[in-house]
Design a protein around this motif. Structure first.
Motif, mmCIF file in Angstrom:
data_model
loop_
_atom_site.group_PDB
_atom_site.id
_atom_site.type_symbol
_atom_site.label_atom_id
_atom_site.label_comp_id
_atom_site.label_asym_id
_atom_site.label_seq_id
_atom_site.Cartn_x
_atom_site.Cartn_y
_atom_site.Cartn_z
ATOM 1 N N ASN A 282 0.846 -1.201 0.000
ATOM 2 C CA ASN A 282 0.000 0.000 0.000
ATOM 3 C C ASN A 282 0.881 1.250 0.000
ATOM 4 O O ASN A 282 0.898 2.030 0.956
ATOM 5 N N THR A 283 1.622 1.429 -1.074
ATOM 6 C CA THR A 283 2.652 2.473 -1.123
ATOM 7 C C THR A 283 2.118 3.793 -1.676
ATOM 8 O O THR A 283 1.302 3.817 -2.598
ATOM 9 N N HIS A 284 2.635 4.869 -1.091
ATOM 10 C CA HIS A 284 2.273 6.226 -1.511
ATOM 11 C C HIS A 284 3.523 7.099 -1.406
ATOM 12 O O HIS A 284 4.331 6.922 -0.482
ATOM 13 N N PRO A 285 3.706 8.052 -2.312
ATOM 14 C CA PRO A 285 4.840 8.980 -2.174
ATOM 15 C C PRO A 285 4.763 9.736 -0.854
ATOM 16 O O PRO A 285 3.655 10.039 -0.369
ATOM 17 N N VAL A 286 5.901 10.042 -0.285
ATOM 18 C CA VAL A 286 5.922 10.812 0.959
ATOM 19 C C VAL A 286 5.201 12.136 0.777
ATOM 20 O O VAL A 286 4.481 12.602 1.668
ATOM 21 N N GLU A 287 5.365 12.727 -0.400
ATOM 22 C CA GLU A 287 4.754 14.032 -0.642
ATOM 23 C C GLU A 287 3.226 13.986 -0.584
ATOM 24 O O GLU A 287 2.580 15.028 -0.452
ATOM 25 N N GLU A 288 2.650 12.806 -0.678
ATOM 26 C CA GLU A 288 1.196 12.665 -0.562
ATOM 27 C C GLU A 288 0.786 12.155 0.822
ATOM 28 O O GLU A 288 -0.386 11.831 1.041
ATOM 29 N N SER A 289 1.752 12.101 1.736
ATOM 30 C CA SER A 289 1.490 11.498 3.050
ATOM 31 C C SER A 289 1.736 12.471 4.198
ATOM 32 O O SER A 289 1.674 12.074 5.365
ATOM 33 N N ARG A 290 1.990 13.724 3.882
ATOM 34 C CA ARG A 290 2.374 14.679 4.923
ATOM 35 C C ARG A 290 1.267 14.964 5.929
ATOM 36 O O ARG A 290 1.534 15.457 7.025
ATOM 37 N N HIS A 291 0.042 14.669 5.585
ATOM 38 C CA HIS A 291 -1.079 14.953 6.480
ATOM 39 C C HIS A 291 -1.191 13.941 7.611
ATOM 40 O O HIS A 291 -1.972 14.138 8.545
ATOM 41 N N ILE A 292 -0.376 12.881 7.576
ATOM 42 C CA ILE A 292 -0.495 11.798 8.556
ATOM 43 C C ILE A 292 0.380 12.100 9.766
ATOM 44 O O ILE A 292 1.605 12.091 9.689
ATOM 45 N N THR A 293 -0.238 12.378 10.889
ATOM 46 C CA THR A 293 0.507 12.640 12.123
ATOM 47 C C THR A 293 0.922 11.315 12.754
ATOM 48 O O THR A 293 0.301 10.273 12.524
ATOM 49 N N ILE A 294 1.977 11.351 13.555
ATOM 50 C CA ILE A 294 2.505 10.125 14.163
ATOM 51 C C ILE A 294 2.716 10.297 15.661
ATOM 52 O O ILE A 294 2.832 11.419 16.169
ATOM 53 N N ASP A 295 2.740 9.162 16.340
ATOM 54 C CA ASP A 295 3.041 9.132 17.769
ATOM 55 C C ASP A 295 4.421 8.569 18.046
ATOM 56 O O ASP A 295 4.996 8.821 19.113
ATOM 57 N N GLN A 296 4.957 7.791 17.098
ATOM 58 C CA GLN A 296 6.224 7.100 17.329
ATOM 59 C C GLN A 296 6.959 6.895 16.014
ATOM 60 O O GLN A 296 6.338 6.754 14.956
ATOM 61 N N ALA A 297 8.271 6.876 16.095
ATOM 62 C CA ALA A 297 9.128 6.500 14.970
ATOM 63 C C ALA A 297 10.106 5.441 15.468
ATOM 64 O O ALA A 297 10.639 5.550 16.576
ATOM 65 N N VAL A 298 10.306 4.402 14.653
ATOM 66 C CA VAL A 298 11.275 3.347 14.974
ATOM 67 C C VAL A 298 12.290 3.273 13.851
ATOM 68 O O VAL A 298 11.921 3.140 12.673
#
Length: 422
Positions: A282-298
């Protein structure tokens, strides 16, 4: 005269003692290595005992690595590791790495030169396909097959068909081996290479470092592949120069070998991307994913925990802070990488940025520990799977990305490119 063969066919034929093999043929092969970890080894050991075996086929060709729940997270994982440790000592296993000397198996074995080009390897872990980056045929098996392998040093294979992926040209700025394999999985789907070997070639692949190649072959299983494989070249030879503990054999595909399909990919079309939940396809360019907020990065794992990955993440985090409300967990894949991070000052940069900097472990990747997600939480991760509940609660979400994107996202508080931070 033998028929033209792919790399996978040549390696299987050689280990079966045959001049040639063809896709679909059943062959019994001699194994160069049998691998298991703290989750899978105890079951394999039970199978070994049930067979009535007393000694492993070769104590120099068995690899046992405590990495999934190591350092032990609870009593049960401690018992699992103890069972493997006791077996390793009883059998005088050469390649048993105790905690504190080890790391994540699929980074450790290439790093130590335990796997060499031309090897045939089975491992009771699905990401054993990593070693195809060295020009080996390596594949994951169940613990039953691993147990039989421990006793006999042999295994049955159905010779897989091969898909060839020719990636030509220069990758755009910021695109990495992680983006190449996510692009391919997004293109063919999670079952697009089901029980097939994935042979990667082309100028863009030749331009990748060994770390980038390992990332690609590591994720062949995420397309259903039996193995991922890349021909040995000067990059491989340079990697092996001071590492290989055994003589190696290079196998190269014949020009007229038979492939199910040859995919021709323009490297310029590959952008830094993210695999959204709940499939690596389910891949998407990062430039189309900026609206997704996160709680954690690994940042870590057998996919992206090598020194190149640590450097890429540190370059983004340098002089910056992890966003308020975000947890960033950085896990070098081996003790050697951990030590390099300290010597190069990367550990200081991670800690100064507000990251957790951990000893090597698979931990959060499989929802084991060191980063479990609560209900509804989102994580951007350099790991290899983002299935439902993979990293915690079934309502949590995992987004797969490269180390630079994961680091940039940790700073931004949402999925981001490093250039977004400027």
């Amino acid at each position: 005269m033998t028929r033209p063969m792919t790399m996978a066919e040549k390696i299987l034929a050689a280990h079966a003692g045959l001049d040639e093999v063809r896709a679909g043929q059943l062959v019994e092969c001699d194994l160069d290595l049998v691998l298991a970890n703290d989750i899978t080894a105890p079951i394999a050991i039970d199978v070994f005992r049930e067979l009535g075996a007393e000694r492993v086929f070769d104590p120099d060709r068995v690899c046992l690595v405590p990495d999934h729940y190591a350092p032990n997270k609870d009593i049960k994982s401690a018992e699992q590791t103890k069972k493997m440790r006791d077996f390793a000592h009883e059998q005088h296993i050469t390649h048993y790495w105790e905690q504190g000397c080890a790391g994540i198996e699929h980074a450790l074995l290439p790093e130590t030169g335990t796997v060499v080009p031309g090897d045939l390897v089975i491992g009771a872990d699905s990401h054993t396909c990593t070693y195809g980056a060295l020009g080996a045929f390596s594949t994951g098996v169940g613990s039953t097959d691993a147990g039989v392998g421990l006793a006999t040093g042999r295994a049955w294979f159905k010779v897989p068909q091969t898909l060839r992926f020719e990636v030509e040209g220069e990758l755009p700025e910021g695109a990495t081996g992680k983006d190449v394999i996510l692009h391919i999985i997004g293109m063919i789907g999670v079952d697009g290479a089901l029980y097939q070997a994935m042979e990667f070639a082309g100028s863009a692949i030749e331009g990748l470092s060994m770390e980038g190649r390992m990332t690609m072959c590591n994720m062949a299983i995420e397309a259903g592949g039996k193995a991922g494989i890349i021909e040995a070249d000067d990059v491989t030879r340079a990697w092996m120069r001071d590492r290989g503990e055994r003589p190696s054999v290079e196998y190269h595909a014949d020009p007229d070998a038979e492939y199910v399909h040859v995919y021709k990919i323009d490297a310029a079309d590959i952008k830094p991307c993210v695999a959204w939940p709940h499939l690596p396809s389910n891949t998407h360019p990062v430039e189309e994913s900026r609206h997704i907020t996160i709680d954690q990065a690994v940042i870590g794992s057998c996919t992206n925990g090598r020194i190149e990955d640590m450097r890429a993440a540190a370059a983004v985090l340098r002089g910056r802070r992890v966003a308020e409300g975000v947890r960033c967990i950085v896990i070098p894949a081996t003790q050697r990488v951990f030590k390099q991070c300290m010597h190069e000052g990367l550990a200081d940069e991670f800690i100064d940025a507000g990251c957790v900097f951990s000893t090597p472990t698979c931990g959060p990747c499989l929802g084991g520990y060191m980063g479990i997600l609560a209900a509804g939480e989102r994580c951007v991760s350099t790991t290899n799977r983002n299935f439902v509940g993979r990293m915690g609660d079934v309502t949590s979400e995992v987004y797969l990305a490269s180390p630079a994107v994961a680091a940039a996202s940790a700073v931004a508080g949402h999925i981001a490119l490093p250039s977004d931070l400027l």
